[in-house]
Structures are given as C-alpha cells and as structure tokens.
Motif scaffolding. Structure first.
Motif, PDB file in Angstrom:
ATOM      1  N   ASP A 313       0.817  -1.218   0.000  1.00  0.00           N
ATOM      2  CA  ASP A 313       0.000   0.000   0.000  1.00  0.00           C
ATOM      3  C   ASP A 313       0.851   1.269   0.000  1.00  0.00           C
ATOM      4  O   ASP A 313       0.308   2.375  -0.055  1.00  0.00           O
ATOM      5  CB  ASP A 313      -0.967   0.006   1.190  1.00  0.00           C
ATOM      6  N   MET A 314       2.186   1.146   0.047  1.00  0.00           N
ATOM      7  CA  MET A 314       3.074   2.310   0.012  1.00  0.00           C
ATOM      8  C   MET A 314       3.833   2.411  -1.309  1.00  0.00           C
ATOM      9  O   MET A 314       4.800   3.172  -1.427  1.00  0.00           O
ATOM     10  CB  MET A 314       4.068   2.240   1.174  1.00  0.00           C
ATOM     11  N   LEU A 315       3.411   1.669  -2.335  1.00  0.00           N
ATOM     12  CA  LEU A 315       4.109   1.686  -3.621  1.00  0.00           C
ATOM     13  C   LEU A 315       3.794   2.923  -4.453  1.00  0.00           C
ATOM     14  O   LEU A 315       4.553   3.262  -5.366  1.00  0.00           O
ATOM     15  CB  LEU A 315       3.746   0.436  -4.434  1.00  0.00           C
ATOM     16  N   GLY A 316       2.695   3.610  -4.139  1.00  0.00           N
ATOM     17  CA  GLY A 316       2.251   4.744  -4.944  1.00  0.00           C
ATOM     18  C   GLY A 316       3.318   5.770  -5.264  1.00  0.00           C
ATOM     19  O   GLY A 316       3.503   6.155  -6.431  1.00  0.00           O
ATOM     20  N   PRO A 317       4.077   6.274  -4.280  1.00  0.00           N
ATOM     21  CA  PRO A 317       5.067   7.317  -4.557  1.00  0.00           C
ATOM     22  C   PRO A 317       6.201   6.877  -5.489  1.00  0.00           C
ATOM     23  O   PRO A 317       6.937   7.719  -5.992  1.00  0.00           O
ATOM     24  CB  PRO A 317       5.628   7.642  -3.162  1.00  0.00           C
ATOM     25  N   PHE A 318       6.345   5.562  -5.728  1.00  0.00           N
ATOM     26  CA  PHE A 318       7.431   5.074  -6.573  1.00  0.00           C
ATOM     27  C   PHE A 318       7.007   4.911  -8.037  1.00  0.00           C
ATOM     28  O   PHE A 318       7.839   4.566  -8.875  1.00  0.00           O
ATOM     29  CB  PHE A 318       7.939   3.721  -6.055  1.00  0.00           C
ATOM     30  N   VAL A 319       5.725   5.150  -8.344  1.00  0.00           N
ATOM     31  CA  VAL A 319       5.214   4.918  -9.693  1.00  0.00           C
ATOM     32  C   VAL A 319       5.964   5.771 -10.714  1.00  0.00           C
ATOM     33  O   VAL A 319       6.121   6.979 -10.545  1.00  0.00           O
ATOM     34  CB  VAL A 319       3.701   5.212  -9.769  1.00  0.00           C
ATOM     35  N   LEU A 395      12.628  -4.189  -8.328  1.00  0.00           N
ATOM     36  CA  LEU A 395      11.477  -4.140  -9.224  1.00  0.00           C
ATOM     37  C   LEU A 395      11.213  -2.700  -9.658  1.00  0.00           C
ATOM     38  O   LEU A 395      11.388  -1.763  -8.870  1.00  0.00           O
ATOM     39  CB  LEU A 395      10.227  -4.685  -8.529  1.00  0.00           C
ATOM     40  N   LYS A 396      10.780  -2.544 -10.889  1.00  0.00           N
ATOM     41  CA  LYS A 396      10.385  -1.235 -11.404  1.00  0.00           C
ATOM     42  C   LYS A 396       8.883  -1.070 -11.196  1.00  0.00           C
ATOM     43  O   LYS A 396       8.110  -1.985 -11.461  1.00  0.00           O
ATOM     44  CB  LYS A 396      10.729  -1.104 -12.879  1.00  0.00           C
ATOM     45  N   VAL A 397       8.475   0.111 -10.720  1.00  0.00           N
ATOM     46  CA  VAL A 397       7.070   0.377 -10.433  1.00  0.00           C
ATOM     47  C   VAL A 397       6.473   1.178 -11.587  1.00  0.00           C
ATOM     48  O   VAL A 397       6.944   2.281 -11.902  1.00  0.00           O
ATOM     49  CB  VAL A 397       6.901   1.153  -9.114  1.00  0.00           C
ATOM     50  N   GLY A 398       5.443   0.614 -12.224  1.00  0.00           N
ATOM     51  CA  GLY A 398       4.766   1.287 -13.325  1.00  0.00           C
ATOM     52  C   GLY A 398       3.346   1.668 -12.941  1.00  0.00           C
ATOM     53  O   GLY A 398       2.878   1.393 -11.832  1.00  0.00           O
ATOM     54  N   ASP A 399       2.636   2.299 -13.882  1.00  0.00           N
ATOM     55  CA  ASP A 399       1.286   2.775 -13.586  1.00  0.00           C
ATOM     56  C   ASP A 399       0.205   1.984 -14.317  1.00  0.00           C
ATOM     57  O   ASP A 399      -0.946   2.415 -14.384  1.00  0.00           O
ATOM     58  CB  ASP A 399       1.155   4.259 -13.939  1.00  0.00           C
ATOM     59  N   PHE A 400       0.547   0.809 -14.877  1.00  0.00           N
ATOM     60  CA  PHE A 400      -0.465   0.009 -15.555  1.00  0.00           C
ATOM     61  C   PHE A 400      -1.497  -0.468 -14.532  1.00  0.00           C
ATOM     62  O   PHE A 400      -1.144  -1.032 -13.490  1.00  0.00           O
ATOM     63  CB  PHE A 400       0.182  -1.195 -16.248  1.00  0.00           C
ATOM     64  N   GLN A 401      -2.766  -0.206 -14.823  1.00  0.00           N
ATOM     65  CA  GLN A 401      -3.870  -0.526 -13.902  1.00  0.00           C
ATOM     66  C   GLN A 401      -3.658   0.121 -12.536  1.00  0.00           C
ATOM     67  O   GLN A 401      -3.972  -0.455 -11.499  1.00  0.00           O
ATOM     68  CB  GLN A 401      -4.033  -2.043 -13.769  1.00  0.00           C
ATOM     69  N   GLY A 402      -3.119   1.328 -12.549  1.00  0.00           N
ATOM     70  CA  GLY A 402      -2.900   2.075 -11.314  1.00  0.00           C
ATOM     71  C   GLY A 402      -1.500   1.916 -10.799  1.00  0.00           C
ATOM     72  O   GLY A 402      -0.689   2.835 -10.834  1.00  0.00           O
ATOM     73  N   VAL A 403      -1.161   0.721 -10.321  1.00  0.00           N
ATOM     74  CA  VAL A 403       0.192   0.410  -9.852  1.00  0.00           C
ATOM     75  C   VAL A 403       0.523  -1.017 -10.272  1.00  0.00           C
ATOM     76  O   VAL A 403      -0.275  -1.925 -10.069  1.00  0.00           O
ATOM     77  CB  VAL A 403       0.312   0.536  -8.311  1.00  0.00           C
ATOM     78  N   SER A 404       1.694  -1.205 -10.861  1.00  0.00           N
ATOM     79  CA  SER A 404       2.127  -2.539 -11.262  1.00  0.00           C
ATOM     80  C   SER A 404       3.635  -2.636 -11.096  1.00  0.00           C
ATOM     81  O   SER A 404       4.326  -1.619 -11.025  1.00  0.00           O
ATOM     82  CB  SER A 404       1.734  -2.840 -12.716  1.00  0.00           C
ATOM     83  N   LEU A 405       4.140  -3.862 -11.025  1.00  0.00           N
ATOM     84  CA  LEU A 405       5.567  -4.097 -10.828  1.00  0.00           C
ATOM     85  C   LEU A 405       6.113  -4.958 -11.962  1.00  0.00           C
ATOM     86  O   LEU A 405       5.412  -5.832 -12.468  1.00  0.00           O
ATOM     87  CB  LEU A 405       5.819  -4.797  -9.489  1.00  0.00           C
ATOM     88  N   SER A 406       7.376  -4.716 -12.333  1.00  0.00           N
ATOM     89  CA  SER A 406       8.020  -5.496 -13.398  1.00  0.00           C
ATOM     90  C   SER A 406       9.438  -5.838 -12.996  1.00  0.00           C
ATOM     91  O   SER A 406      10.143  -5.023 -12.393  1.00  0.00           O
ATOM     92  CB  SER A 406       8.049  -4.716 -14.720  1.00  0.00           C
ATOM     93  N   THR A 407       9.873  -7.054 -13.353  1.00  0.00           N
ATOM     94  CA  THR A 407      11.243  -7.456 -13.072  1.00  0.00           C
ATOM     95  C   THR A 407      12.183  -6.878 -14.128  1.00  0.00           C
ATOM     96  O   THR A 407      11.781  -6.575 -15.250  1.00  0.00           O
ATOM     97  CB  THR A 407      11.385  -8.985 -13.059  1.00  0.00           C
ATOM     98  N   LEU A 408      13.456  -6.752 -13.741  1.00  0.00           N
ATOM     99  CA  LEU A 408      14.514  -6.318 -14.644  1.00  0.00           C
ATOM    100  C   LEU A 408      15.571  -7.413 -14.698  1.00  0.00           C
ATOM    101  O   LEU A 408      15.459  -8.440 -14.015  1.00  0.00           O
ATOM    102  CB  LEU A 408      15.125  -5.004 -14.146  1.00  0.00           C
ATOM    103  N   SER A 409      16.629  -7.179 -15.461  1.00  0.00           N
ATOM    104  CA  SER A 409      17.692  -8.184 -15.570  1.00  0.00           C
ATOM    105  C   SER A 409      18.380  -8.425 -14.230  1.00  0.00           C
ATOM    106  O   SER A 409      18.896  -9.506 -13.972  1.00  0.00           O
ATOM    107  CB  SER A 409      18.718  -7.741 -16.608  1.00  0.00           C
ATOM    108  N   ARG A 410      18.394  -7.400 -13.356  1.00  0.00           N
ATOM    109  CA  ARG A 410      19.076  -7.538 -12.060  1.00  0.00           C
ATOM    110  C   ARG A 410      18.137  -8.020 -10.955  1.00  0.00           C
ATOM    111  O   ARG A 410      18.562  -8.172  -9.805  1.00  0.00           O
ATOM    112  CB  ARG A 410      19.685  -6.194 -11.653  1.00  0.00           C
TER     113      ARG A 410
END
Length: 635
Positions: A313-319, A395-410
């Motif tokens: 619930d605290m991921l918002g500021p990282f979007v 993880l990278k934080v995106g705004d798909f569907q509000g808040v979403s997370l994606s993995t990177l190579s690292r």
C-alpha cells in the motif's frame, strides 16, 4: 622506542567508567579508529584496542577534524571526553566521543593483539640485552616490570632471530604469490558498508552481480565512453562502480559477470539519485590507475541478498520513478506464460504475471520477464495452490492498472525464503489473511470500506494546491486525495479506444477483417472499447482537468464504454447520450490522483490522473472533518 599502538585494555577502561566526571583527569586511553563512516553531521566508527571493539560516534564538533583529514580511518586518537550509552534496539553499548586529540595518522592495518599463552616467548625491550636464561624464567621475572611503553617484540620460543626487517620479509613472500593473493595479504579487505569518501587506501572483495554495456557520450568537453558494474560483497552490500574512457576500455573485458575480484585505488562520492540503481549512499569511480585482480584460486562466495521491503500500500510514490523497490508477498495467482514482442528489435520474450498480497490487505501484479517467467515462474505455477511467499528484489514500479511491478535483468526472486519477514507474513496469512477481503492497490473503493479508507483520506488537498504549484511532479509522480465535483464532460472528445480482449492494449483494423493486437501478435474478430477521457473537476478552491481511464470512468459514468457507444449510435439526435454525461456531473466524488510534469513541444504540462475514485460516504467524511477540526484546535 615505544611501539605505536592503542592502549591495552582501552575498551575495558571505557566500559568500567561509562560516564566519567569531567573534573577528574582520565587515564591514558588511546584507541584505533576503524570503519569511519559519515552519518549526517557526525561520523560513525568502531573503536578498537587490538583486543576488543566498541561501536561509537564522533560528535559533530569533531567533524571538521575528519573532513580535513586530521582524524583518519585506521588512525589513533587519544580520548579526552566521552560517554557510553546502551542501545536497547541493538542490545549493545555505544561510545560517544566528545573530545579527543590525534595521536597518529592511518596505520598500515588494523591492530590485532592475538597472543596465545603457548606463543609467548621472550619479551625484549629495545634497550635490554639477551641473557642465557630460559624463556619461562625471563617472562616470570619481567611480569611485574613491563610497563605499557616497554612492550617490544614478541618471539615464539622456537623462532630464530633474523636480521631482516618486516618489510623485507613481506616483500620476499609477496614475490612468490599471485597478484590477487598479494593484494589479500598486504591489505585488509574492507566490507563495502565501511567505505566512505574520506578514506585513503582500501581493498574490497566483491562479486560482479550486474554488468552494463559500453556506452558512448558527447558533451561540451568532447566525446568519450563509459560503463558501470554493480558489485556485491559477502555481506550482501551493493555499490555501483563507474568507469570512463581509458578506465572503461581497460576494465570492460576484465570484469565478467558472476566472478569475484579484489579492487583497490578507487574513489567514492555521494551517489547521484537520478542514476542510482542500488541501495547505497555512495558510488564508486575507477580510473586507469585502479587495481582489479580476479580472486580465481580462492573459495568463491555467494553474496547474501539484502532486502529493503516496501509494503504494497506504500508503492504509490514510486510509480514511474527511477528508484527500484523490494517487495514480499503471498502468491495469490499465477498466469500462464505469454509471448510478448519487443518494439525495439521485434524479438519475442516470455512474460508471466503473478499476483501477490501482504499484511496491508492489498494486492499487486508483478510481471516476470525472460528466464524469471519460464524458470521461477513455472515453479510458482506448480505450487500456486500452496500460496508460497516470495521476496523479490529490484522491481520497477509502473502505472499500468494504477500500480504494477516489473522485473529487470538484475531482479532476484526467493521462494519461501528463510527471512523473519517471510515467517511473519506466513503466520498472518495462515491465521487471518486467507480469509480476509483483499483489494488491488490500483483499484478505487469506498472510503468506508476496511481496506480503502487510508488511501482516500491520506494526503487530502484542494485542487488549487495541485494546480498552483508549477514544480509539482517534476522529479517523480506525487499522489494526493481530493474531494471534488465533475463540472463538465466534453461530448465531442475521443472517449475510448479499441482494445484487445486479452491484454487490453490498443488494436488496429486488420487487412480484410478483424483487429490486430501488436502485444499478443494475433488477429481477433472482435475487440472491446475502453475509456480514456478527460473531465473538468471543481472544488471550493478552483478547478482543473482530470484524466480518467477505463475502471475509474466506468464508476463515474455508471456504464461501460461499449454500452455508451451503443447508446450514442442508436440515439439519432444525441439527447440520451448527452443526458447520460450530464447525469455524471455535479456529483461529489473522492479521487486518488497522481500528478506528473511532462514536456511537450518544449513546454512543460501538468498531467493529473485519477488512480481511484469512490462516491462520498458522508458518515466517514464527517468523521474525517471532525478529526481535522480537532487537529486544528490542538495546534
């Protein structure tokens, strides 16, 4: 001549008198400064007397002596004023040095007195002569005579006196060793956490956990090349090292992903947050004179993975920000693997989505890419019915569907890790979590609901606060809650787009018939419509424009985009369509919004997007206002 070193039993002397009287003269207390690290306006360090250690801090009044280089790491100081406090969180004593004087600059290495009883031989004072007595007799006779300043050379009984200096012996031994072994012997290996810009010589032993590509650049000073690596030591501490031009060419082939190296003669500076990829306040720069040697003949180590978990619930500021996050959660759902085609090179890459939940009773979708999708992702699919706990790093934080997370190579994923946080989360989920009502962090919900109240009532501002601040959202998206009315909806705007029924991405009309989805790389006979519209919102302070995506627009208008399109096409004069839009105006709503500053045609424009929307619960709103009034009275 007295041997330069700390006072024997200095730490014991300090602990025996934790709060000395300033009017009483202190005994001789000389300690060696190790692991000197800046902390705000002060400096942290470890005091050692060669036998015992004590963590401590130099007061801010002594900071100028550190920054000027007078007090150095591995140097000696005479403690003239101090106090010892007990840190209840760490269950250990803590030394605060308020006054000191420098005895010596940095020594060659940390002083360590590890003299065992069986190793004690002849204690020679530089001014004494050797006599033909047994070692035991000499030790016995001198036991009461040896003063602190008389401690000289300690010889084992079977050692022979040789007329070689220590420097000669080290030089001869070093000549028979590999470069990495020489570096390990001649310098103490420092943990990454102990490094700071004020240190001189140091050597680190690290594994390359990520290697970037060689990049070229061009600026006012000319052209050049640069690349960086991410280094991790045995404790799991990470740092980013950057090399430019000649150093980049020298070390690019030298550094190999996964190998362990000794590195020295580098420099540190405060990390640039804009380009920081690891959790470290500093970044390292290596030049052409830096030393890098592979630790090939030594036992390799697997770095401990350290996490800095962010609650869901605290991921918002990282979007859409550049800072990466670590999360931990219980797996709720695992999707099949799908193939996504990259726009950059038209290459297909596997992708799998997992949904996780934590103690905040929020869920978020994490997209696994590449080998993580086919490897760990398949493992999670096989045990999905057991609701495994996963800890995911970087993880990278995106705004798909509000808040979403994606993995990177690292990114790193641990399944059912042996971590205190994982055990706590498992206990919560087994006792109450699996029976609780969980909601996506990106979805809007009634503020009176158990899970939604916090997000809708936190950071409450007026519209003027958002519209009148020109720099708001410049560095990264910021989030607020507002209570406002929709004052108008333009009926002539493009309100929706054709979307793929599988991935919700935009589709185009295919040649012949049907619709082509670039994301799914397939042709479908049908598609759906999804909202993307702009409305004008108003409150007591002013008005502004607000962007609404599909889920939020459906809550405001009360129907889907397909239903509104059907109404519009069947309504000859357009009255019913416009009446539908009018019904959505002048109804109070609670919005959770993100604010970003985008540049278009060299002009900065503010974009305000609704991330959640809910009708006003007047009972909950009244409680919020009463609480706000109470805070105003208290202040």
């Amino acid at each position: 001549m007295a041997k330069l070193g700390p006072t024997p039993d200095a730490i014991s002397i300090i602990l025996a008198n934790k709060s000395p009287d300033e009017s009483v003269e202190l005994p001789e207390i000389v300690v060696q400064v190790c692991d000197l690290t800046p902390r705000g306006k002060s400096f942290m360090f470890t005091a050692t007397d060669g036998t015992a250690k004590l963590k401590g801090m130099l007061s801010s009044r002594l900071a100028p002596q550190v920054t000027s280089g007078e007090i150095q790491n591995l140097g000696l100081i005479r403690v003239l004023g101090y106090s010892v406090n007990f840190n209840s969180n760490l269950s250990e004593n803590y030394l605060l040095v308020t006054k000191c004087e420098v005895v010596s600059p940095a020594l060659e290495a940390e002083v360590k007195n590890e003299v065992k009883r069986e190793d004690v031989g002849i204690i020679l004072n530089p001014k004494q002569e050797m006599v033909s007595e047994s070692a035991a007799q000499i030790v016995h006779e001198q036991a009461g005579k040896v003063k602190k300043e008389d401690v000289g050379v300690i010889l084992k009984p079977k050692q022979e006196m040789v007329s070689k200096s220590a420097a000669q012996i080290v030089h001869e031994q070093a000549g028979n060793m590999a470069p990495s072994a020489r570096m390990a012997m001649t310098r103490r290996v420092h943990p990454l956490v102990s490094l700071n810009p004020y240190q001189g010589n140091w050597t680190i032993k690290v594994r390359v956990t990520n290697k970037g590509t060689m990049r070229t650049y061009k600026n006012a000073r000319g052209e050049g090349c640069v690349f960086n690596v991410e280094l991790t030591d045995q404790d799991g501490t990470q740092i980013q090292a950057t090399m430019f031009n000649e150093a980049a060419k020298k070390f690019f082939e030298k550094f190999e992903l996964g190998k362990v190296y000794y590195i020295s003669k580098g420099s540190l500076r405060v990390a640039n947050k804009q380009f920081k990829t690891v959790q470290n306040d500093y970044e390292m720069t290596l030049n052409e004179n830096s030393e890098v040697e592979e630790a090939s003949n030594e036992a390799a180590f697997v770095p401990e993975v350290k996490f800095n978990f962010v609650p869901i619930d605290m991921l918002g500021p990282f979007v859409n920000g550049k800072e990466l996050v670590d999360v931990i959660g219980v797996v709720q759902n695992v999707s099949p693997t799908m193939s996504i085609r990259r726009k950059s090179n038209n290459e297909s890459i596997p992708k799998r989505d997992i949904t996780i939940a934590d103690e905040t009773k929020k869920t978020v979708v994490v997209s696994l890419w590449g080998e993580l999708a086919t490897g760990v992702g398949q493992e999670l699919l096989d045990i999905a019915d057991q609701s495994p706990v996963v800890a995911i790093k970087s993880l990278k934080v995106g705004d798909f569907q509000g808040v979403s997370l994606s993995t990177l190579s690292r990114s790193t994923i641990l399944v059912n890790p042996e971590l205190p946080e994982a055990q706590k989360l498992r206990s919560w989920y087994d006792s109450e979590g699996k029976e609780s009502s969980l909601a996506s962090i990106g979805s809007g919900m009634s503020p009176s609901a158990k899970n939604g109240g916090r997000s809708m009532y936190s950071d409450r501002v007026t519209l003027s606060h958002i519209s009148e601040d020109p720099s708001l959202g410049e560095d990264k998206p910021v989030f607020f809650s507002v209570k406002a009315f929709i004052s108008s909806i333009r009926p002539d705007q493009t309100m929706w787009y054709r979307a793929c029924k599988t991935c919700n991405k935009k589709v185009t009309e295919a040649i012949g018939s049907g619709y082509w989805c670039e994301g799914c790389q397939k042709n479908d006979e049908e598609c759906s419509l999804r909202y993307i519209l702009v409305v004008r919102v108003t409150d007591v302070s002013g008005e502004t424009y607000l962007s609404l995506f599909n889920d939020e627009a459906e809550r405001v208008l009360g129907c889907s985009a397909d239903e509104l399109d059907k109404l519009k096409s069947q309504d000859g004069d357009g009255n019913e369509f416009q009446q539908k839009l009018k019904e959505a105006t002048w109804v109070p709503h609670l919005f959770r919004v993100s604010v970003t500053l985008n540049e278009y045609n060299n002009e900065k424009r503010k974009r305000i997007t609704a991330r959640a929307v809910a009708p006003v619960d007047f009972a909950a709103e009244s409680r919020f206002l009463l609480e706000d009034i109470s805070k105003m009275k208290a202040s």
